[in-house]
Design a protein around this motif. Sequence first.
Motif, mmCIF file in Angstrom:
data_model
loop_
_atom_site.group_PDB
_atom_site.id
_atom_site.type_symbol
_atom_site.label_atom_id
_atom_site.label_comp_id
_atom_site.label_asym_id
_atom_site.label_seq_id
_atom_site.Cartn_x
_atom_site.Cartn_y
_atom_site.Cartn_z
ATOM 1 N N GLY A 131 0.842 -1.199 0.000
ATOM 2 C CA GLY A 131 0.000 0.000 0.000
ATOM 3 C C GLY A 131 0.870 1.238 0.000
ATOM 4 N N THR A 132 1.493 1.544 -1.129
ATOM 5 C CA THR A 132 2.508 2.609 -1.170
ATOM 6 C C THR A 132 1.939 4.006 -0.998
ATOM 7 N N THR A 133 0.593 4.159 -1.053
ATOM 8 C CA THR A 133 0.037 5.497 -0.841
ATOM 9 C C THR A 133 0.008 5.848 0.642
ATOM 10 N N SER A 134 0.284 4.856 1.484
ATOM 11 C CA SER A 134 0.113 5.052 2.912
ATOM 12 C C SER A 134 1.401 5.455 3.598
ATOM 13 N N LEU A 135 1.323 6.429 4.485
ATOM 14 C CA LEU A 135 2.488 6.807 5.278
ATOM 15 C C LEU A 135 2.842 5.677 6.242
#
Lengths: 396, 373, 56
Positions: A131-135
């Motif tokens: 989930g690369t959009t997540s910090l």
Amino acid sequence: MSEQTNVIKKIFPPDRSLMTPFNVTAGIIIIMGIILTIVRFTGGLAAVTNLDDNYGWGLWIGFDLMAGVALAAGGYTTSAAVYLFGMKRFHSAVRPAILTGFLGYALVVVSLTYDVGRPWRLPFPFIVSQGTTSLLFEVAACVSLYLTVLFLEYSTAALEWLGLKRVRHLIHKMTIALTIFGVVLSTLHQSSLGALFLIAPGKLHPLWYSSYLPVYFFVSSIFAGLSMVIFEGNLAHKYYHDTMDETHLAEHGQVTVGFAKGASFVMMGYLFIKVFGIAKDNNWELLATPYGIWFLVELLGFVALPCYLYAVGVRDRNLKLIQRTSIVVVLGIILNRLNVCLIAFNWYLPFEERYIPHIGEIGLTLFMLTMGILVYKFIVSRMPIFYEHPDYKDAH
Amino acid sequence: MSVSRRKFLAWMGGAGLSTAAVGRKAFAGAQKPFEGYPESMGVLHDTVLCVGCRRCEEGCNKINELPAPERPFDDLTVLEEKRRTHSDSYTVVNKFEVGDHPPYAMEGIMGGPVKGKPVFRKQQCNHCMEPACASACFVKAFTKTKEGAVVYDASVCVGCRYCMIACPFDVPAYEYHKVIEPRIMKCHMCHPHIQAGKTELPGCVEACPVESLVYGRRDDLLKIARERIRKHPERYMDHIYGEKEMGGTNWLYLSGTPYEEIGMRHYDSTPAPKLTSGALASVPMIVGLWPVLLTGIYAMNKRKEKVAAAERALAVSEAVEKTRAEGEEKMTKAMEKADKDKQATVEREVKKALEEAAKAQEEDDTDQSPEEE
Amino acid sequence: MESDFNILHDFMLHTKNITYLLIVAALVGIAAFWRFLSGKDRENDLGVEGEESKHV
């Protein structure tokens, strides 16, 4: 070898009973912890926590993870100061700081295995679905990589104790690279832990919600780490004085004063950027509200005051004042993280709907801390943390 | 290698054409906003029409085979307390006592506007155009489908509950009581049921007896909502909640009172991914620059130490050399003096010896002379 | 490019995927390039100080 045997004999004298007050307390906590662990993994999170639909994150995230990561920052700050900025007079503080950092991050991972719903899936973000959009993805990646870095940095002490010269030498050669990588990783995840809350502007009280949150978390981690080194150095000197070599004892005063000076200066900068944050969002009027008073307690009582006390201690070379002040700073960091995560979060909910930790959460946190302290005691009384092993006298 | 003129011109032509095409696209593309999936479906909830019968809750519970509730769905006393979604309920209806200012709440479809009547609102996942849960999830457990529903995949969920923190509408609930397979529970607009052909409408929409819920294309729902506001400006607030909030949602609301009064928080149009995009963007910057700076500082420090050490070594060797030279000079002088002294002593001794010899000779001569007569 | 993505979320997923891969490449690249850049210095150090200077 006989040197170590003597050290061990001093710590665990064969003629003295093991039933010291500390050991008894630790024993009780461990038994309680084992019971609570069984309850957690048979009854689910509902059985040992007060987490609910409004509070997905509780004590384990707010205290164990957020405060724990900030306070374990002594590892990167100390190694950067000594190895990158060339402040050799603090060299004796590196190994204790790295050990604390390593144990701190290890405890964070342990608390996550209690906290997440399916801990066996913790590697999923890397190997199953990214989930690369997540910090949080970035936090997870950096924390796991940094734990590896800390482990490698700590391992030289263990390898010296085990006498594995070649492996130890191999890892020692990586010191600079590991230090640099460690600072980069720390910068990333310390700031990103703050950035996690950027996604919820409606839920965090405006005095704590700021687009500067990542900067606040990173900067405060610096003086959090430095203060922890001072605090633990003080404790270690009380209880492990006999294991310390000349250099360690001689440098203790310098480390205390030097780190207090650095921390004080950074805290001053932090105070300014916090005020800039209020100005940017024009939140001055909120300071007069109850939450505003609480914000000022955190900022003035636990940052401004110790900043000043550190400065006085440095100017007067007053080690006791500095050591007492470090406790205030550590408490202030814990307060700040708890404020962002639990107290200023969903601040508008009526009191009945607010979150208060369950006794099970507190019990398991105590259990994890006790285990950490026991491992720490085991390591420092056997391995070259507070002294330099005679076979490996290569200072940087 | 020689290229034929024709080939070269062909290449140039192709390059020019593609540059023009890319150029135009890049120029236009840079400004184009994200408009969501076309043909995306949604639901319009007209709270003016809602009577608080809770049949929607029942419909949802049935189609999703959720556990039976403690109190039955026709027990309207539950409305006395504010409820939120929970692990066993994807949707709840709440009652709001609002003021008696116009526009007034409506009593069913048949009656006219009535002062001071409570307003009912159904709440569930709003199926945001830019879902915060999807942005926050570090295992991509949430997907915004092209049909409009935001769906959850329990097969990758780790249970970190960041989605619960992120959701601006406090929607996701968690199965804290489960040990092996705890899940996030949230409305999925009956996406799996519609895709499987089990139903054409979401369970709640199907169950509503007063048509307070309408299912259709989001664009059409917006048109319907605008039309209702236009036709009855005394009945509706001139605002469709969900049109722009958090970048827009697929579940839209109409209200006869200000939305704050029916428990709906004010949000601007910034979508959730935008809130964290700044922090995310700084990650590669830090990775690209921080190691370079730190290595540079280390190298400069090391060089400084080396130069300082060299200077010290030079100073030491110079001092040693100076001392040695001084020492040598002293030595030479001392030796010269010693030589001189030795010479002088030798000369003195020789002189003394000669004098003594001469004196002895003299004495001898004096001794010997009387005997000769 | 923008026409490939209907929502900002999809766009970010795509760009961040690429970015993370580039980050790994950058870390390796920076380290390798530093070794390349400081090759002569390491050579000189070896002549003077021997073992100690083999790192970085």
